[in-house]
Design a protein around this motif. Structure first.
Motif, PDB file in Angstrom:
ATOM      1  N   VAL A  87     -21.257 -13.670   2.261  1.00  8.70           N
ATOM      2  CA  VAL A  87     -22.406 -13.775   3.175  1.00  8.70           C
ATOM      3  C   VAL A  87     -23.136 -12.442   3.257  1.00  8.70           C
ATOM      4  O   VAL A  87     -24.369 -12.376   3.136  1.00  8.70           O
ATOM      5  CB  VAL A  87     -21.948 -14.246   4.566  1.00  8.70           C
ATOM      6  CG1 VAL A  87     -23.106 -14.191   5.560  1.00  8.70           C
ATOM      7  CG2 VAL A  87     -21.400 -15.666   4.492  1.00  8.70           C
ATOM      8  N   GLY A  88     -22.386 -11.367   3.480  1.00 10.27           N
ATOM      9  CA  GLY A  88     -23.013 -10.050   3.544  1.00 10.27           C
ATOM     10  C   GLY A  88     -23.673  -9.676   2.225  1.00 10.27           C
ATOM     11  O   GLY A  88     -24.801  -9.180   2.201  1.00 10.27           O
ATOM     12  N   GLY A  89     -22.968  -9.949   1.124  1.00 10.74           N
ATOM     13  CA  GLY A  89     -23.547  -9.680  -0.181  1.00 10.74           C
ATOM     14  C   GLY A  89     -24.741 -10.573  -0.469  1.00 10.74           C
ATOM     15  O   GLY A  89     -25.668 -10.163  -1.169  1.00 10.74           O
ATOM     16  N   GLY A  90     -24.729 -11.791   0.094  1.00 12.16           N
ATOM     17  CA  GLY A  90     -25.865 -12.683  -0.089  1.00 12.16           C
ATOM     18  C   GLY A  90     -27.121 -12.153   0.579  1.00 12.16           C
ATOM     19  O   GLY A  90     -28.224 -12.253   0.024  1.00 12.16           O
ATOM     20  N   VAL A  91     -26.961 -11.596   1.772  1.00 14.90           N
ATOM     21  CA  VAL A  91     -28.107 -11.008   2.467  1.00 14.90           C
ATOM     22  C   VAL A  91     -28.655  -9.827   1.672  1.00 14.90           C
ATOM     23  O   VAL A  91     -29.868  -9.715   1.435  1.00 14.90           O
ATOM     24  CB  VAL A  91     -27.706 -10.566   3.893  1.00 14.90           C
ATOM     25  CG1 VAL A  91     -28.849  -9.807   4.560  1.00 14.90           C
ATOM     26  CG2 VAL A  91     -27.309 -11.774   4.728  1.00 14.90           C
ATOM     27  N   VAL A  92     -27.746  -8.943   1.252  1.00 14.04           N
ATOM     28  CA  VAL A  92     -28.163  -7.790   0.441  1.00 14.04           C
ATOM     29  C   VAL A  92     -28.769  -8.260  -0.875  1.00 14.04           C
ATOM     30  O   VAL A  92     -29.818  -7.773  -1.310  1.00 14.04           O
ATOM     31  CB  VAL A  92     -26.973  -6.849   0.180  1.00 14.04           C
ATOM     32  CG1 VAL A  92     -27.374  -5.718  -0.763  1.00 14.04           C
ATOM     33  CG2 VAL A  92     -26.457  -6.273   1.493  1.00 14.04           C
ATOM     34  N   GLY A  93     -28.125  -9.236  -1.503  1.00 14.12           N
ATOM     35  CA  GLY A  93     -28.591  -9.718  -2.796  1.00 14.12           C
ATOM     36  C   GLY A  93     -29.955 -10.376  -2.734  1.00 14.12           C
ATOM     37  O   GLY A  93     -30.770 -10.226  -3.655  1.00 14.12           O
ATOM     38  N   LEU A  94     -30.230 -11.111  -1.646  1.00 13.67           N
ATOM     39  CA  LEU A  94     -31.538 -11.754  -1.509  1.00 13.67           C
ATOM     40  C   LEU A  94     -32.636 -10.708  -1.376  1.00 13.67           C
ATOM     41  O   LEU A  94     -33.710 -10.836  -1.996  1.00 13.67           O
ATOM     42  CB  LEU A  94     -31.542 -12.681  -0.291  1.00 13.67           C
ATOM     43  CG  LEU A  94     -32.842 -13.457  -0.044  1.00 13.67           C
ATOM     44  CD1 LEU A  94     -33.177 -14.329  -1.244  1.00 13.67           C
ATOM     45  CD2 LEU A  94     -32.732 -14.294   1.221  1.00 13.67           C
ATOM     46  N   VAL A  95     -32.379  -9.669  -0.589  1.00 14.28           N
ATOM     47  CA  VAL A  95     -33.350  -8.581  -0.458  1.00 14.28           C
ATOM     48  C   VAL A  95     -33.568  -7.907  -1.813  1.00 14.28           C
ATOM     49  O   VAL A  95     -34.705  -7.639  -2.220  1.00 14.28           O
ATOM     50  CB  VAL A  95     -32.877  -7.554   0.595  1.00 14.28           C
ATOM     51  CG1 VAL A  95     -33.808  -6.348   0.626  1.00 14.28           C
ATOM     52  CG2 VAL A  95     -32.817  -8.206   1.970  1.00 14.28           C
ATOM     53  N   ILE A  96     -32.465  -7.649  -2.526  1.00 13.29           N
ATOM     54  CA  ILE A  96     -32.558  -7.010  -3.836  1.00 13.29           C
ATOM     55  C   ILE A  96     -33.365  -7.882  -4.800  1.00 13.29           C
ATOM     56  O   ILE A  96     -34.240  -7.398  -5.528  1.00 13.29           O
ATOM     57  CB  ILE A  96     -31.158  -6.740  -4.408  1.00 13.29           C
ATOM     58  CG1 ILE A  96     -30.429  -5.672  -3.565  1.00 13.29           C
ATOM     59  CG2 ILE A  96     -31.237  -6.301  -5.865  1.00 13.29           C
ATOM     60  CD1 ILE A  96     -31.057  -4.320  -3.602  1.00 13.29           C
ATOM     61  N   ALA A  97     -33.077  -9.189  -4.809  1.00 12.24           N
ATOM     62  CA  ALA A  97     -33.752 -10.093  -5.734  1.00 12.24           C
ATOM     63  C   ALA A  97     -35.246 -10.156  -5.460  1.00 12.24           C
ATOM     64  O   ALA A  97     -36.064 -10.149  -6.390  1.00 12.24           O
ATOM     65  CB  ALA A  97     -33.138 -11.493  -5.637  1.00 12.24           C
ATOM     66  N   VAL A  98     -35.614 -10.203  -4.175  1.00  8.38           N
ATOM     67  CA  VAL A  98     -37.035 -10.270  -3.818  1.00  8.38           C
ATOM     68  C   VAL A  98     -37.737  -8.968  -4.192  1.00  8.38           C
ATOM     69  O   VAL A  98     -38.838  -8.974  -4.768  1.00  8.38           O
ATOM     70  CB  VAL A  98     -37.208 -10.573  -2.322  1.00  8.38           C
ATOM     71  CG1 VAL A  98     -38.662 -10.416  -1.892  1.00  8.38           C
ATOM     72  CG2 VAL A  98     -36.721 -11.985  -2.012  1.00  8.38           C
TER      73      VAL A  98
END
Length: 223
Positions: free
Chosen positions: A29-40
Motif C-alpha cells: 500500500v505504501g509503495g503503491g502510493v509512492v509508485g503512483l506518484v512516481i508513475a505520474v
C-alpha cells in the motif's frame, strides 16, 4: 534439551504468518502510493521531474533490499545515534523498495496506452490530470494487473529477508523452531507450504480480475 515438533510449534509458525501479511500489506500500500506518484511524474512534460523520479527508481531498484534494511536499522543508529525498532525499519525499507518497482510497472502501463487516447481526451479540453484520471489510468489498470500481482507475490516472499535483523515473520519463526527442535526437514517444508498457500490464491485472483475487466470492456479471451 531438544523438544520434538508438535502442535505448539506449528501454531507459533502459523501465528507468524500475520506479520508476513501485515508487512507485505504495508509495503504494498505504501509503495503503491509512492509508485503512483512516481508513475505520474514520469509521464509529465517536466524534464527535471522525469530525471528526479528516474533517479529514485534507479537508486532503489539497483540497491538490494538487504542493504536498505541494514541502512535503516543499523545505519541510522551509527550516523545519527538514533536506534530504530525492527518493525518501522523493515516497513520503510520495503515501502521505498516497492515504490520504485511499482512506479516503473505503472509507468510502463501508462505509456502503453496508444497516443490517440491522449489526443482524443485532449480534444475534450481535459487537463493532464483529468486525462490520467478519466481516460488513461482506467485502461492502464488492466495492463498493469499481471505484473503488479507478480510483484506482490515476489514481495511476500521477499519479506523473509527481514529475518536478518530479527523481525519475526514466517521465515524467522521457522528458523527459531529449527533452533529448538533441530528438525529442519519438517519445519522448512511447512514454511514453504504456507508461502505457497498465501501466493497461489493471488495468482488466481489476478486471473479472475483480468477476466472481469475484459468482460466489462467486451474483450474476448482466447485460450
Amino acid at each position: 534439551m531438544n523438544r520434538s515438533f508438535g502442535l505448539p510449534e506449528f501454531v507459533y509458525i502459523l501465528e507468524a504468518v500475520r506479520w508476513t501479511l501485515l508487512l507485505s500489506l504495508v509495503a504494498f500500500v505504501g509503495g503503491g502510493v509512492v509508485g503512483l506518484v512516481i508513475a505520474v511524474l514520469r509521464t509529465t512534460q517536466s524534464r527535471a521531474l522525469r530525471w528526479l523520479t528516474a533517479g529514485y527508481i534507479q537508486l532503489f531498484q539497483g540497491t538490494p533490499v538487504l542493504m536498505l534494511l541494514f541502512l535503516f536499522y543499523y545505519g541510522l543508529a551509527v550516523l545519527f545515534d538514533m536506534q530504530v525498532d525492527a518493525w518501522p525499519a523493515v516497513a520503510l525499507a520495503f515501502t521505498l523498495y516497492s515504490g520504485a518497482f511499482l512506479g516503473e510497472i505503472w509507468r510502463g502501463s501508462i505509456q502503453a496506452i496508444p497516443r490517440t487516447q491522449w489526443e482524443a481526451s485532449a480534444c475534450l479540453s481535459l487537463g493532464h490530470l483529468h486525462q490520467l484520471r478519466y481516460v488513461i489510468l482506467p485502461q492502464a489498470m488492466r495492463i498493469s494487473i499481471p505484473p503488479t500481482v507478480g510483484f506482490l507475490v515476489q514481495l511476500i516472499k521477499g519479506t523473509s529477508i527481514a529475518a536478518i535483523i530479527g523481525f519475526v515473520e514466517l521465515t524467522r519463526a521457522g528458523q527459531l523452531m529449527v533452533n529448538v527442535t533441530f528438525q529442519p526437514m519438517i519445519i522448512y517444508p511447512i514454511v514453504a507450504a504456507l508461502y505457497f498457500a498465501i501466493c497461489w490464491p493471488l495468482s488466481l485472483l489476478a486471473r479472475n480480475l483480468e477476466r472481469h475487466i475484459d468482460a466489462n470492456l467486451g474483450i474476448k479471451r482466447h485460450l
